[in-house]
Write an enzyme that holds these catalytic residues in place. Sequence first.
Site, PDB file in Angstrom:
ATOM      1  N   ASP A   1      -6.264   0.893   1.369  1.00 19.28           N
ATOM      2  CA  ASP A   1      -6.058   1.035   2.813  1.00 19.28           C
ATOM      3  C   ASP A   1      -7.328   0.575   3.519  1.00 19.28           C
ATOM      4  O   ASP A   1      -8.246   0.035   2.897  1.00 19.28           O
ATOM      5  CB  ASP A   1      -5.690   2.486   3.167  1.00 19.28           C
ATOM      6  CG  ASP A   1      -6.901   3.400   3.083  1.00 19.28           C
ATOM      7  OD1 ASP A   1      -7.922   2.999   2.463  1.00 19.28           O
ATOM      8  OD2 ASP A   1      -6.854   4.501   3.645  1.00 19.28           O
TER       9      ASP A   1
ATOM     10  N   LYS B   1       0.832  -1.208   0.000  1.00 20.80           N
ATOM     11  CA  LYS B   1       0.000   0.000   0.000  1.00 20.80           C
ATOM     12  C   LYS B   1       0.866   1.258   0.000  1.00 20.80           C
ATOM     13  O   LYS B   1       0.654   2.182  -0.783  1.00 20.80           O
ATOM     14  CB  LYS B   1      -0.926   0.006   1.220  1.00 20.80           C
ATOM     15  CG  LYS B   1      -1.905   1.155   1.205  1.00 20.80           C
ATOM     16  CD  LYS B   1      -2.351   1.538   2.583  1.00 20.80           C
ATOM     17  CE  LYS B   1      -1.300   2.370   3.260  1.00 20.80           C
ATOM     18  NZ  LYS B   1      -1.634   2.773   4.614  1.00 20.80           N
TER      19      LYS B   1
END
Length: 283
Positions: free
Chosen positions: A142, A123
């Site tokens: 996320d 991420k």
Amino acid sequence: MHLGRKKRAHIVIDALSEVISRPETELRFSSEYELIVAVILSAQCMDARVNLVTPDLFKVWPTFKELAEATPEEVARVIASISYPNNKAKHLVGMAAQVMSEYKGKLPEDQASLMKLPGVGRKTAQVVSSVAFGDRDALPVDTHVFRVTNRIGLVDQAETPLKVELGLKRVIPRDDWGRAHHLLILHGRYTCTARSPNCSDCVVKSACKYYEALQGLPKPIKGLDPRKGDYYCATRRQYFDQPISRLDRTGTVQFACPKCNSMNVYLSKTGLTLKIVRDYRID
Ligand code: SF4
């Protein structure tokens, strides 16, 4: 209303674009160095809190070079109000040292190289490569993107961030990946929050499966008598005090009647159903 996932995604991105005028990160940064530091700090921590801490950090350690020469203990003291300060301090110093030794102080641009840096997972690498370098392959997932997209039904009960990412990439046009990422984060942060999504004011409720499921919950029953028992089974029309738990078809734990196993159970005091709609979280 039945909607295919592509159509649903189109409606959602369009509707969110109407109300979110600046789909961009809320982290404050003015260089690639500041961006990667802020993104590492933002793991399991609110952007607003990160923004309170980074000005002091950047004053003391303004580039990779200075941060690489710091000790984790010094850095941990400055970021003490951030979650996991000791681990993050170690990662920050290690990341800066590696950028200095392997990349001559210049942050690598590709996701694979970024992911080799301490503290940088998929991420974080995608956020940095997308925001700093305009990487069109990135669609970072996320906690907000994970929750919101599963709730709306843009992905099919995807259990991991990677599955969400791959699912989203199938239904959102590639040119929209960067914008979609920010729109979904901001929607999750301010409207579709983890604990109490503000569905009544939500502009995508007409395309949201979670909302549709909430509307399908049984209406409250009036006139129940809590003196006869804390719970009421509407299938057998009987009161009881101790519910059992059962898994429903979506894998959600539901209250059930101990005598007939029915999940059609209400709270006697309020008459409200105890059925819950499956929700989605990652840490
Ligand atoms: S309707 Fe509710 S659950 Fe669905 S996206 Fe909006 S806030 Fe989230």
